[in-house]
Structures are given as structure tokens and as C-alpha cells.
Write an enzyme that holds these catalytic residues in place. Structure first.
Site, PDB file in Angstrom:
ATOM      1  N   ASP A  76       0.835  -1.066  -0.030  1.00 10.33           N
ATOM      2  CA  ASP A  76       0.001   0.084   0.040  1.00 10.33           C
ATOM      3  C   ASP A  76       0.775   1.296  -0.006  1.00 10.33           C
ATOM      4  OD1 ASP A  76      -1.818   2.157   0.493  1.00 10.33           O
ATOM      5  OD2 ASP A  76      -2.703   1.045   2.243  1.00 10.33           O
TER       6      ASP A  76
ATOM      7  N   SER B 131      -0.633   4.587   1.826  1.00 13.32           N
ATOM      8  CA  SER B 131      -0.218   4.653   3.197  1.00 13.32           C
ATOM      9  C   SER B 131       1.294   4.893   3.412  1.00 13.32           C
ATOM     10  CB  SER B 131      -0.700   3.149   3.736  1.00 13.32           C
ATOM     11  OG  SER B 131      -2.086   3.265   3.888  1.00 13.32           O
TER      12      SER B 131
ATOM     13  N   TYR C  46     -13.283   5.103   2.776  1.00  9.68           N
ATOM     14  CA  TYR C  46     -12.889   6.148   2.495  1.00  9.68           C
ATOM     15  C   TYR C  46     -14.014   7.302   2.777  1.00  9.68           C
ATOM     16  CZ  TYR C  46      -8.893   4.805  -0.480  1.00  9.68           C
ATOM     17  OH  TYR C  46      -7.764   4.309  -0.921  1.00  9.68           O
TER      18      TYR C  46
HETATM   19  P1  NAD Z   1      -7.569   9.911   2.459  1.00  9.08           P
HETATM   20  O1  NAD Z   1      -6.349  10.361   2.084  1.00  9.08           O
HETATM   21  O2  NAD Z   1      -8.531   9.337   1.534  1.00  9.08           O
HETATM   22  O3  NAD Z   1      -8.339  11.210   3.429  1.00  9.08           O
HETATM   23  C1  NAD Z   1      -7.879  11.633   4.326  1.00  9.08           C
HETATM   24  C2  NAD Z   1      -8.707  11.880   5.382  1.00  9.08           C
HETATM   25  O4  NAD Z   1      -9.800  13.093   5.360  1.00  9.08           O
HETATM   26  C3  NAD Z   1      -9.715  10.660   5.822  1.00  9.08           C
HETATM   27  O5  NAD Z   1      -9.529  10.253   7.150  1.00  9.08           O
HETATM   28  C4  NAD Z   1     -11.360  11.344   5.336  1.00  9.08           C
HETATM   29  O6  NAD Z   1     -12.113  11.068   6.245  1.00  9.08           O
HETATM   30  C5  NAD Z   1     -11.025  12.851   5.817  1.00  9.08           C
HETATM   31  N1  NAD Z   1     -11.742  13.794   5.045  1.00  9.08           N
HETATM   32  C6  NAD Z   1     -12.647  13.623   4.096  1.00  9.08           C
HETATM   33  N2  NAD Z   1     -13.544  14.785   3.940  1.00  9.08           N
HETATM   34  C7  NAD Z   1     -13.123  15.625   5.128  1.00  9.08           C
HETATM   35  C8  NAD Z   1     -13.820  16.672   5.782  1.00  9.08           C
HETATM   36  N3  NAD Z   1     -14.670  17.469   4.963  1.00  9.08           N
HETATM   37  N4  NAD Z   1     -13.423  17.196   6.752  1.00  9.08           N
HETATM   38  C9  NAD Z   1     -12.463  16.474   7.621  1.00  9.08           C
HETATM   39  N5  NAD Z   1     -11.760  15.268   7.113  1.00  9.08           N
HETATM   40  C10 NAD Z   1     -12.362  14.651   5.996  1.00  9.08           C
HETATM   41  O7  NAD Z   1      -7.512   8.803   3.693  1.00  9.08           O
HETATM   42  P2  NAD Z   1      -6.674   7.590   3.560  1.00  9.08           P
HETATM   43  O8  NAD Z   1      -5.311   8.146   4.772  1.00  9.08           O
HETATM   44  O9  NAD Z   1      -6.160   7.124   2.418  1.00  9.08           O
HETATM   45  O10 NAD Z   1      -7.241   6.464   4.568  1.00  9.08           O
HETATM   46  C11 NAD Z   1      -8.613   5.968   4.018  1.00  9.08           C
HETATM   47  C12 NAD Z   1      -9.128   4.827   4.653  1.00  9.08           C
HETATM   48  O11 NAD Z   1      -8.248   3.701   4.369  1.00  9.08           O
HETATM   49  C13 NAD Z   1      -9.226   4.907   6.154  1.00  9.08           C
HETATM   50  O12 NAD Z   1     -10.025   4.448   6.639  1.00  9.08           O
HETATM   51  C14 NAD Z   1      -7.958   4.264   6.801  1.00  9.08           C
HETATM   52  O13 NAD Z   1      -7.952   3.847   7.996  1.00  9.08           O
HETATM   53  C15 NAD Z   1      -7.752   3.083   5.758  1.00  9.08           C
HETATM   54  N6  NAD Z   1      -6.785   2.329   5.546  1.00  9.08           N
HETATM   55  C16 NAD Z   1      -6.910   1.148   5.978  1.00  9.08           C
HETATM   56  C17 NAD Z   1      -5.631   0.301   5.867  1.00  9.08           C
HETATM   57  C18 NAD Z   1      -5.516  -1.222   6.154  1.00  9.08           C
HETATM   58  O14 NAD Z   1      -4.926  -1.721   5.910  1.00  9.08           O
HETATM   59  N7  NAD Z   1      -6.687  -1.520   7.010  1.00  9.08           N
HETATM   60  C19 NAD Z   1      -4.537   0.951   5.321  1.00  9.08           C
HETATM   61  C20 NAD Z   1      -4.589   2.167   5.118  1.00  9.08           C
HETATM   62  C21 NAD Z   1      -5.785   3.045   5.123  1.00  9.08           C
END
Ligand code: NAD
Length: 378
Positions: free
Chosen positions: A128, A131, A227
Site C-alpha cells: 500500500d 499509506s 474512504y
Molecule cells: P484519505 O487520504 O482518503 O483522506 C484523509 C482523511 O480525510 C480521511 O480520514 C477522510 O475521512 C478525511 N476527510 C475527508 N473529507 C473530510 C472533511 N470534509 N473534513 C475532515 N476530514 C475529511 O484517507 P487515507 O489516509 O487514504 O485512509 C482512507 C481509509 O483507508 C481510512 O479508513 C484508513 O483507516 C483506511 N486504511 C486502511 C488500511 C488497512 O490496512 N486496513 C491501510 C490504509 C488505510
């Protein structure tokens, strides 16, 4: 397979291959060919890549005969036009916004493997790249803010008086936001954080920060993939109004909010920035996808009339380029290790990860939403 990597544009210091990744690919039975000088952005000598088993070639012909081409950023259409049909182009392809690249990949019969489409599952974590890079971006944002602000982050008790800790507000608590919170806490700041996904509140608290809550009305939450759901314009307006107080009290605001496949939501307008103290710093990690902050310019520092610095974080600062390359190269190597079996790629129908990341194949764009975006832009 013959694996190579395209040199990145000059402003990008990350590499898609580092010597340890080359060594791993060679052990897996791949042949690695790289353009001479490939490691220059990180001062990695050709000899280091050669010692790991790569063949260093004159840059002009280095991609000739390659079956897998690794990239850090979406290649310019001209850079992929010379590649033979069927070649895999693997890396960040920015599928929703770099449409000319997606079109060139499809038209050339190339197989784009887009790491942004990697499932966010526990199994796929080692592949990933979103991440691994977001985590470093979250760290870099805080370090950058600490350098640019005109006060210290921790509380300090001195004989001449006590310095209050800086207040840091992290907006958007995905991977980058969590790392920003952890870094700011380590530096002694007082940290508030907010996200539209209520599930992150517990994670924020476990890092010792305060989760602030706003009433936006209507639905807000996350998609099946984890997301954020896009907010309505009305909800975003409510969010901006309610956030204004926290923003005005903050010395540093770090915004990381993204909604997959869409331009970044606008969270801070000029009025909110004007309410901040002179000397405060805003770091916008979403700068390249349109920015969370009014006035952000990707890759630049803008100082408002009120003395607030807005930093449009892009590309990832050079200060983390070495570790970012190490992680990114490992992500790509794990993907290759997973996807290639007995000299060929696993069929998409039989492998969920290949199915998810394979953006273009056989002259077509496989991802429905990207295809629709491309058709709309034609
Ligand atoms: P992202 O880069 O897509 O977004 C960053 C953050 O912005 C997110 O937490 C999102 O909820 C937030 N956001 C969107 N609109 C917003 C608003 N208007 N005001 C405030 N915050 C707002 O997110 P990401 O870091 O790529 O993560 C996406 C998801 O994937 C998360 O749930 C994360 O926990 C999950 N994830 C899971 C794994 C795994 O291995 N299980 C690994 C990586 C990420």
C-alpha cells in the site's frame, strides 16, 4: 521479467527502486535494468545499484525491452509511447486527474498497474504505497510547520517564564493525519483533530489528542472501502463555520482531507485564515488535488496579508525522500512478488489485488469510474 524504472521529474526526489529492492527482484528471478545516474536524486551511485544486481545502461535505451516499468509519478504520455504493447507500467498513476497518461496507457495497449487502487486491507498493507507515503507526509508536515512557525511546539518552563505549548489542529485523520498527530504530540504540542468519519475519534484519543466534534447534519461516514463519503456543499459550509473558532485558536493547522477520486474538499476559506494569529502556519497536504485551503499553491509558500503562512505540501519534502523511496520501492517489489507467478502475471479474475490495481489492459480502461471520467473529458 525485465524490470526497469523511469527517472522522475527533477522536482521529485523519490525513486521507485533502491538497491535493496533491486536485490530482492533479482533474487526473485527478474532482470533489473536502470538508466545510468538513476540514483542521483538521492546521491546513490550507479555502483550501488550494480552491486545489488542491476545492469546500468545508457539512459536513452534503458527502457528498451522492459516488461515492467516502475514509476514514482504518472509518466508523461510521450514517455510511455515508445513502450511495447503489453508492458506493465507500475506505480502512482493518479488515475482520476492524469487523464492524458491514462489515455496514452490504454491507447498503447500498456498494462497500467495503479497503486492508488490498492485495496486498503490488512493483507495488502505491505503493497500500500498510498499509506507508506501518507505516513511520511504526515510526519514531514509537522516538521515543516515546526521550522516555519515563529514559536516552539512544546511547553517550556524557563527562569524567565513559561512558554505555552503550540496548538496544532489536524483536519482529516487518515494515515497522514494520524502520523501528524503522533509527531506533533511527540514534539510536545497540544493537538486537536477532526474527521468526518466518527470511527477515528477513538484513534485520535489513543494518541493523546482531542477529537473535536461538529454537527454537520445529514449523513457522514465512510464507504465500504473505508474512504470518507463526500459531504454536500451545505455540510461543508456548516463545517467551515463551526471550525472557525478552533482554527483561530491554533498556531498550526495541518489539513489532509481527501475524498477518493474527487478534488479535495475546501475546508478553510480566506475568512478562516484571516482569523488566525500572524505567524501561524497552515500546511495543506491536499494541495496537489486542489487543496483544502483557499489560497494554497502546490509546492509553494504563500504568506497572507495577515501574516499566516500557507504551505502547499508538494512534492513530498526532500527531507524524507530517502525513507519514502525505501518504502515505495518495497511496496512495488511486494506487489511484483505477489502478482507475478511463473513468468507471467496472475489473471485478474483469479486475484483480487491484480483485479483492483490493473487500470488498463488490452487497450481499455478497466476501472469504471476512471473510464467514465475519461469519456467525459473526451
Ligand atoms: P484519505 O487520504 O482518503 O483522506 C484523509 C482523511 O480525510 C480521511 O480520514 C477522510 O475521512 C478525511 N476527510 C475527508 N473529507 C473530510 C472533511 N470534509 N473534513 C475532515 N476530514 C475529511 O484517507 P487515507 O489516509 O487514504 O485512509 C482512507 C481509509 O483507508 C481510512 O479508513 C484508513 O483507516 C483506511 N486504511 C486502511 C488500511 C488497512 O490496512 N486496513 C491501510 C490504509 C488505510
Amino acid at each position: 521479467m525485465v524490470v526497469t524504472a523511469l527517472s522522475s521529474p527533477p522536482e521529485e526526489r523519490r525513486l521507485a527502486l533502491v538497491p535493496s529492492a533491486v536485490e530482492r527482484l533479482v533474487k526473485l528471478g527478474h532482470e533489473v535494468r536502470l538508466p545510468a545516474g538513476y540514483g542521483a536524486p538521492l546521491h546513490l551511485a550507479d555502483e550501488a545499484f550494480a552491486a545489488a544486481g542491476a545492469r546500468m545502461l545508457a539512459p536513452e535505451g534503458a527502457a528498451d525491452g522492459a516488461e515492467i516499468v516502475l514509476v514514482v509519478t504518472p509518466p508523461e504520455p510521450e514517455a510511455v509511447r515508445g513502450l511495447a504493447a503489453g508492458t506493465f507500467v507500475v506505480g502512482f498513476l493518479d488515475p482520476f486527474f492524469s487523464l492524458p497518461t491514462v489515455r496514452a496507457l490504454a491507447e498503447g495497449g500498456l498494462r497500467g498497474m495503479c497503486v492508488e487502487l490498492m485495496p486498503r486491507s490488512t493483507y495488502a498493507q505491505k503493497m500500500d504505497a498510498l499509506s507508506s507515503q501518507a505516513s511520511l507526509a504526515g510526519y514531514a508536515a509537522v516538521v515543516l510547520a515546526a521550522q516555519r512557525i515563529d514559536k516552539v511546539l512544546p511547553m517550556m518552563s524557563t527562569p524567565a517564564g513559561t512558554i505555552a505549548p503550540a496548538r496544532v489542529f489536524v483536519l482529516g485523520v487518515g494515515v497522514a493525519g494520524l502520523q501528524a498527530i503522533a509527531t506533533a504530540k511527540r514534539l510536545g504540542a497540544r493537538v486537536d483533530a477532526y474527521d468526518t468519519r466518527p470511527v477515528v475519534a477513538e484513534q485520535v484519543r489513543s494518541l493523546g489528542a482531542r477529537f473535536v466534534e461538529f454537527d454537520l447534519g445529514g449523513e457522514q461516514g465512510q464507504t465500504e472501502e473505508g474512504y470518507a463519503q463526500a459531504l454536500t456543499e451545505e455540510q461543508l459550509a456548516r463545517q467551515r463555520t463551526q471550525m472557525a473558532k478552533v482554527v483561530s485558536q491554533s498556531d498550526v493547522v495541518i489539513t489532509t482531507a481527501q475524498v477518493f477520486g474527487r478534488p479535495a474538499p475546501r475546508l478553510l476559506d480566506a475568512a478562516a485564515i484571516a482569523g488566525m494569529k500572524p505567524g501561524s502556519v497552515v500546511v495543506d497536504l491536499a494541495a496537489v488535488s486542489g487543496g483544502n485551503v483557499e489560497g494554497t499553491v502546490a509546492g509553494e509558500e504563500v504568506v497572507t496579508d495577515g501574516g499566516v503562512r500557507i504551505l502547499g505540501l508538494h512534492p513530498l519534502p526532500a527531507s524524507v525522500a530517502r525513507d519514502a523511496s525505501l518504502m515505495y520501492a518495497a511496496n512495488l517489489t511486494f506487489l511484483i512478488e505477489h502478482a507475478w507467478k511463473d513468468g507471467a502475471m496472475r489473471p485478474a479474475a483469479e486475484d483480487g489485488i491484480v483485479d483492483a490495481v490493473l487500470l488498463t489492459d488490452d487497450g481499455a480502461v478497466r476501472h469504471e469510474a476512471v473510464r467514465a471520467r475519461l469519456e467525459a473529458s473526451a
